[in-house]
Structure formats: C-alpha cells, structure tokens
Scaffold this active site. Structure first.
Site, PDB file in Angstrom:
ATOM      1  CE1 TYR A   1     -14.841  -0.718  -9.041  1.00 32.66           C
ATOM      2  CE2 TYR A   1     -15.496  -2.634 -10.323  1.00 32.66           C
ATOM      3  CZ  TYR A   1     -15.659  -1.302  -9.998  1.00 32.66           C
ATOM      4  OH  TYR A   1     -16.627  -0.560 -10.606  1.00 32.66           O
TER       5      TYR A   1
ATOM      6  CE  LYS B   1       1.274  -5.735   5.087  1.00 32.66           C
ATOM      7  NZ  LYS B   1      -0.055  -5.125   5.185  1.00 32.66           N
TER       8      LYS B   1
ATOM      9  CE1 TYR C   1      -2.012  -5.921   3.137  1.00 30.02           C
ATOM     10  CE2 TYR C   1      -0.976  -5.403   1.041  1.00 30.02           C
ATOM     11  CZ  TYR C   1      -1.488  -4.993   2.262  1.00 30.02           C
ATOM     12  OH  TYR C   1      -1.468  -3.655   2.597  1.00 30.02           O
TER      13      TYR C   1
ATOM     14  CB  THR D   1      -0.942  -0.002   1.214  1.00 26.95           C
ATOM     15  OG1 THR D   1      -1.750  -1.183   1.177  1.00 26.95           O
ATOM     16  CG2 THR D   1      -1.843   1.218   1.216  1.00 26.95           C
TER      17      THR D   1
END
Length: 303
Positions: free
Chosen positions: A119, A173, A145, A56
């Site tokens: 999305y 993560k 993730y 990110t």
C-alpha cells in the site's frame, strides 16, 4: 543444469513443491477451519514437500488477525510434522507482521514468509528495517516474499544484499516473473534458498537455480506438479518440459473466469473437495464459467 540444493543458510532445506494452501469459507464467508486444515492434509497426502498457508491463495489480506492465527494453528495440527509449514505473516505494518510472526512461531510453524509491505511506498531503509525487526522477533527462519506487482514495492539487488546479512533471513520466494532479476540474485547470494513463485516459470525456476516452487496449480493437482519436479530432478528434462506445458494449460483454465483463486476453488470442487466461496469482494465462478473450466480440465484428462 540440475536444480539447486537449498541454500546453506536455510535450516529447513526447503525444496520441491510448496502449495500456497487455500483458506476455506462457509456460505456466510466465515472461515471453515476444519476444511482449511483438511486442504493442507489433501496436498500433503499427495506428495508435496512443504505447505504455505496464508499466501495469496490463502486470501490473507481479507482475514482478521484472529482468523489468521487460527488458520496457522489448525494447519500445523493437520500437517503434524510430516512436512514443514511456512506460514505467511505479512502485513502493511511492521507491527502487525511481527505479531503474526511471533504467533506463528508460538503455535509450531517451522518458518515464516514475509511479503514486502504493501500500500505505502517503501524505500530501501524502510525495507531493511522491516525485515530486521521481524527476523529479530523470532528464531524460526524467515523467507522474503517478493511480489512487486501486488505490493507496489520491488526489492533492488542492493537491498537484497543488505537483507541477506540479517540473521534468520534464509530464503526468497520470487513472484516477480523477472527472470534476469532472479538469476542475478541467485548468483549473488547462493547461500539462500530460492522458490519460484509463478506456475508459468516452474521449469525455468528449477533451471536457473531454484530448489523448489510455490505453485497454485499444486493446490488442486499436487500430483501433477510433484511429477514435474521429480522428472526434472531425476534427469527427465523432456518429460518435465512437457509437464510444464500441462501446467500452463491448467493455469490458463483456472484464470478463465473470476480470477485465478476462483478457478482454484472451483477445480477443487471437481475433485470432491469443497473449499467454499472466496471472501468478498472476490467472487466464485458462475455456472457458465464452471462448465467451461470443467470442460477444459476434462480435455486435459485431469478430472
């Protein structure tokens, strides 16, 4: 409780501090590959245990496929084997994710981090098939993730049970901030490596069984987060808890204007590291916000 060892399924044995390194831009918002690579070197030289480009903080959704590939190449070159490089390869489509993962492996990344597709809503069958196809495409370890607040797609415990059966899926993560979910996952699948994904839960993550942490604060102040980790693993729990308090204060300061990543790049400039602007529509801090951030970091005696 001591911090957990990395999972036995993880050939990299990831532990410690893993900054999600920044992507630097010039004033025209073109990627500055030299500065991007230099930032990875900046944190490695200050004691971190691995680096995670194109998370990110690396602004990965705003980059082209070609840019993303070049970022991984340059970071791998800059790190030069000193610590593992786990490259972010996630994308909305499995097709794109596989392409990113194959390229990352081809240029020397030690592992890949695969964010849950975003999305479009994703059901359990779709999630399992996504990770299976990515894992089958590469021989390097794959780390899931989990950040449902950004992707809109949470992973259930039932889904995780299926994912851990996939060869190459070796770790997680977790940026859900859902501590009960994380604890139950660690208890159910101790063979995986777990990385705490929020600066608000670094100490807590270690306490519940994570072997390391992905910390945005460590992009700017790697020494602070490394000290927290070493205090905890060295048995100095009171000191580690105090340092978590400092990390809280830094985190709050970085989020004070323009968003967390604007704070990260601004604070880096206070340490004489220019990572440039963010790519639009993200924005840098204005002068008032910069001044407030500097004042707050000076009060913490960090700059």
């Amino acid at each position: 409780m001591a911090t957990a060892d990395p999972g036995e399924a993880d050939p990299l044995s990831l532990r410690g501090v893993v900054p999600p390194t920044v992507t630097a831009f010039d004033e025209e918002e073109s990627v500055d590959y030299d500065r991007t690579a230099a930032h990875a070197r900046f944190v490695v030289d200050r004691g971190v245990h691995a680096v995670f480009p194109l998370g990110t903080n690396g602004e990965f959704p705003l980059l082209t496929q070609q840019e993303r590939g070049r970022v991984v190449e340059r970071v791998v070159e800059a790190v030069d084997g000193d610590v593992p490089v786990i490259a972010g390869v996630g994308a909305p489509s499995t097709y794109q994710t596989v392409a990113h993962a194959e390229h990352a492996e081809s240029v020397g990344a030690d592992g890949v981090v695969v964010v849950t597709p975003f999305y479009y809503p994703l059901d359990e069958t779709g999630a399992i098939e996504h990770y299976r196809r990515v894992a089958n495409a590469v021989s390097v370890p794959v780390y899931v993730y989990h950040i449902p607040s950004r992707t809109g797609n949470a992973l259930s415990h039932d889904t995780l049970t299926e994912l851990v059966e996939i060869d190459n899926v070796v770790g997680l993560k977790d940026s859900s901030k859902d501590v009960p979910w994380l604890v139950q996952t660690i208890d159910a699948h101790p063979e995986l490596t777990y990385l705490s994904g929020s600066d608000s839960l670094l100490y807590t993550g270690l306490a519940v069984g994570c072997s390391g942490m992905v910390s945005a604060v460590a992009n700017v102040f790697p020494e602070l987060v490394v000290e927290l980790y070493e205090a905890y693993t060295g048995g100095e729990r009171k000191r580690a808890r105090e340092l978590q308090g400092t990390v809280f204060s830094v985190r709050n300061a970085l989020k004070s204007g323009g968003g967390y990543m604007a704070g990260v790049k601004t604070a880096l400039s206070f340490r004489d590291f220019d990572a440039g602007p963010l790519r639009s529509p993200l924005r840098r801090m204005d002068e008032t916000e910069r001044a407030e951030l500097r004042e707050r970091l000076e009060a913490l005696d960090l700059i």
